[in-house]
Design a protein around this motif. Structure first.
Motif, PDB file in Angstrom:
ATOM      1  N   PRO A  76       0.819  -1.218   0.000  1.00 32.97           N
ATOM      2  CA  PRO A  76       0.000   0.000   0.000  1.00 32.97           C
ATOM      3  C   PRO A  76       0.848   1.261   0.000  1.00 32.97           C
ATOM      4  N   ARG A  77       0.284   2.324  -0.535  1.00 34.62           N
ATOM      5  CA  ARG A  77       0.951   3.619  -0.470  1.00 34.62           C
ATOM      6  C   ARG A  77       1.039   4.045   0.988  1.00 34.62           C
ATOM      7  N   GLU A  78       1.929   4.954   1.284  1.00 37.39           N
ATOM      8  CA  GLU A  78       2.185   5.320   2.680  1.00 37.39           C
ATOM      9  C   GLU A  78       1.213   6.330   3.262  1.00 37.39           C
ATOM     10  N   GLU A  79       0.547   7.132   2.412  1.00 36.42           N
ATOM     11  CA  GLU A  79      -0.360   8.138   2.975  1.00 36.42           C
ATOM     12  C   GLU A  79      -1.657   7.485   3.448  1.00 36.42           C
ATOM     13  N   ALA A  80      -2.362   8.217   4.286  1.00 40.33           N
ATOM     14  CA  ALA A  80      -3.620   7.721   4.845  1.00 40.33           C
ATOM     15  C   ALA A  80      -4.673   7.561   3.744  1.00 40.33           C
ATOM     16  N   PRO A  81      -5.564   6.587   3.889  1.00 40.90           N
ATOM     17  CA  PRO A  81      -6.622   6.436   2.886  1.00 40.90           C
ATOM     18  C   PRO A  81      -7.589   7.619   2.936  1.00 40.90           C
ATOM     19  N   SER A  82      -8.081   7.991   1.770  1.00 40.17           N
ATOM     20  CA  SER A  82      -9.061   9.063   1.653  1.00 40.17           C
ATOM     21  C   SER A  82      -9.964   8.734   0.475  1.00 40.17           C
ATOM     22  N   PHE A  83     -11.145   8.217   0.771  1.00 38.20           N
ATOM     23  CA  PHE A  83     -12.090   7.773  -0.246  1.00 38.20           C
ATOM     24  C   PHE A  83     -11.391   6.811  -1.203  1.00 38.20           C
ATOM     25  N   ALA A  84     -11.255   7.165  -2.479  1.00 37.98           N
ATOM     26  CA  ALA A  84     -10.678   6.245  -3.463  1.00 37.98           C
ATOM     27  C   ALA A  84      -9.162   6.389  -3.578  1.00 37.98           C
ATOM     28  N   SER A  85      -8.559   7.293  -2.840  1.00 38.27           N
ATOM     29  CA  SER A  85      -7.111   7.482  -2.947  1.00 38.27           C
ATOM     30  C   SER A  85      -6.427   7.102  -1.639  1.00 38.27           C
ATOM     31  N   GLY A  86      -5.108   7.174  -1.658  1.00 34.12           N
ATOM     32  CA  GLY A  86      -4.331   6.880  -0.469  1.00 34.12           C
ATOM     33  C   GLY A  86      -4.064   5.391  -0.292  1.00 34.12           C
ATOM     34  N   GLY A  87      -3.299   5.066   0.738  1.00 28.41           N
ATOM     35  CA  GLY A  87      -2.930   3.681   1.001  1.00 28.41           C
ATOM     36  C   GLY A  87      -4.098   2.861   1.523  1.00 28.41           C
ATOM     37  N   LYS A  88      -4.241   1.710   0.991  1.00 32.70           N
ATOM     38  CA  LYS A  88      -5.322   0.801   1.415  1.00 32.70           C
ATOM     39  C   LYS A  88      -4.687  -0.461   1.998  1.00 32.70           C
ATOM     40  N   VAL A  89      -5.079  -0.809   3.208  1.00 33.10           N
ATOM     41  CA  VAL A  89      -4.546  -1.985   3.870  1.00 33.10           C
ATOM     42  C   VAL A  89      -5.676  -2.993   4.039  1.00 33.10           C
ATOM     43  N   ALA A  90      -5.516  -4.145   3.431  1.00 31.05           N
ATOM     44  CA  ALA A  90      -6.530  -5.202   3.566  1.00 31.05           C
ATOM     45  C   ALA A  90      -6.422  -5.817   4.954  1.00 31.05           C
ATOM     46  N   LYS A  91      -7.513  -5.867   5.679  1.00 28.80           N
ATOM     47  CA  LYS A  91      -7.530  -6.399   7.043  1.00 28.80           C
ATOM     48  C   LYS A  91      -7.969  -7.857   7.097  1.00 28.80           C
ATOM     49  N   VAL A  92      -8.399  -8.391   5.963  1.00 25.87           N
ATOM     50  CA  VAL A  92      -8.838  -9.787   5.887  1.00 25.87           C
ATOM     51  C   VAL A  92      -8.156 -10.458   4.690  1.00 25.87           C
ATOM     52  N   ASP A  93      -8.110 -11.783   4.727  1.00 28.22           N
ATOM     53  CA  ASP A  93      -7.475 -12.522   3.631  1.00 28.22           C
ATOM     54  C   ASP A  93      -8.367 -12.651   2.409  1.00 28.22           C
ATOM     55  N   SER A  94      -9.677 -12.710   2.643  1.00 26.17           N
ATOM     56  CA  SER A  94     -10.602 -12.814   1.513  1.00 26.17           C
ATOM     57  C   SER A  94     -12.003 -12.387   1.940  1.00 26.17           C
ATOM     58  N   VAL A  95     -12.787 -12.045   0.935  1.00 30.43           N
ATOM     59  CA  VAL A  95     -14.192 -11.703   1.141  1.00 30.43           C
ATOM     60  C   VAL A  95     -14.984 -12.470   0.101  1.00 30.43           C
ATOM     61  N   GLU A  96     -16.015 -13.180   0.550  1.00 29.43           N
ATOM     62  CA  GLU A  96     -16.889 -13.887  -0.378  1.00 29.43           C
ATOM     63  C   GLU A  96     -18.251 -13.207  -0.344  1.00 29.43           C
ATOM     64  N   TRP A  97     -18.657 -12.722  -1.487  1.00 28.77           N
ATOM     65  CA  TRP A  97     -19.913 -12.000  -1.614  1.00 28.77           C
ATOM     66  C   TRP A  97     -20.901 -12.917  -2.309  1.00 28.77           C
ATOM     67  N   LEU A  98     -21.894 -13.388  -1.560  1.00 30.45           N
ATOM     68  CA  LEU A  98     -22.948 -14.240  -2.113  1.00 30.45           C
ATOM     69  C   LEU A  98     -24.119 -13.348  -2.494  1.00 30.45           C
ATOM     70  N   TYR A  99     -24.661 -13.567  -3.651  1.00 35.76           N
ATOM     71  CA  TYR A  99     -25.789 -12.735  -4.060  1.00 35.76           C
ATOM     72  C   TYR A  99     -26.895 -13.576  -4.685  1.00 35.76           C
ATOM     73  N   ILE A 100     -28.070 -12.995  -4.708  1.00 36.51           N
ATOM     74  CA  ILE A 100     -29.265 -13.658  -5.234  1.00 36.51           C
ATOM     75  C   ILE A 100     -29.735 -12.841  -6.437  1.00 36.51           C
ATOM     76  N   PRO A 101     -29.547 -13.352  -7.648  1.00 31.71           N
ATOM     77  CA  PRO A 101     -29.887 -12.556  -8.832  1.00 31.71           C
ATOM     78  C   PRO A 101     -31.383 -12.358  -9.066  1.00 31.71           C
ATOM     79  N   ASP A 102     -32.227 -13.244  -8.557  1.00 34.39           N
ATOM     80  CA  ASP A 102     -33.666 -13.127  -8.775  1.00 34.39           C
ATOM     81  C   ASP A 102     -34.272 -12.151  -7.766  1.00 34.39           C
ATOM     82  N   THR A 103     -34.973 -11.143  -8.264  1.00 34.75           N
ATOM     83  CA  THR A 103     -35.544 -10.083  -7.424  1.00 34.75           C
ATOM     84  C   THR A 103     -36.481 -10.618  -6.342  1.00 34.75           C
ATOM     85  N   SER A 104     -37.397 -11.477  -6.723  1.00 31.96           N
ATOM     86  CA  SER A 104     -38.376 -11.997  -5.751  1.00 31.96           C
ATOM     87  C   SER A 104     -37.710 -12.849  -4.688  1.00 31.96           C
TER      88      SER A 104
END
Length: 147
Positions: A18-46
């Motif tokens: 990561p970059r060294e400066e503090a994160p600020s919205f979409a800029s700055g250094g970003k540090v991942a705090k987890v190894d992975s994220v699994e996003w489960l979604y339901i494509p059918d509206t109902s």
């Protein structure tokens, strides 16, 4: 045959520095705090609506307007506006093709249609939308500077 559930998996890049400066919205250094994220979604509206109503889902980002009253009626669901800027919808004519290449016809249609009718059909309760006739998004610095 086992069916896989629709998902997106995001895995930490072990080589990322990561970059060294503090994160600020979409800029700055970003540090991942987890190894992975699994996003489960339901494509059918109902199905997604039923899952949220039953407490089997945690989030429904943009439900269709006709489902919002169902969620509002459920005391276990919080319906709120996350982004005060919302979405900027545009309905426009193809002004190159007849009959809309005629500016007088476009002006006549502008005076005939009621934006509130369209917004009510698309977005439901007016507390979730505002009528505008502008190319400048409301509640932005650009909007404040022009009004």
């Amino acid at each position: 045959m086992a069916r896989s559930r629709p998902s997106a998996v995001f895995v930490k890049n072990a080589d990322y520095v990561p970059r060294e400066e503090a994160p600020s919205f979409a800029s700055g250094g970003k540090v991942a705090k987890v190894d992975s994220v699994e996003w489960l979604y339901i494509p059918d509206t109902s199905t997604a609506a039923a899952a949220l109503n039953a407490g089997e889902a945690d989030w429904y980002e943009q439900p269709p307007a006709d489902l919002v009253p169902v969620f509002v009626a459920n005391k276990d669901i919080v319906v709120t506006t996350v982004d005060p800027l919302g979405n900027h919808g545009i309905l426009r004519f193809n002004h190159i093709q007849p009959p809309f290449d005629n500016v007088k016809l476009r002006e006549a249609v502008l005076n005939l249609v009621n934006q509130k009718d369209y917004m009510g059909a698309a977005a439901g309760d007016q507390k979730y939308w505002r009528p505008r006739c502008s190319r400048v998004t409301a509640r932005t610095a650009d909007h404040r500077n022009r009004n």
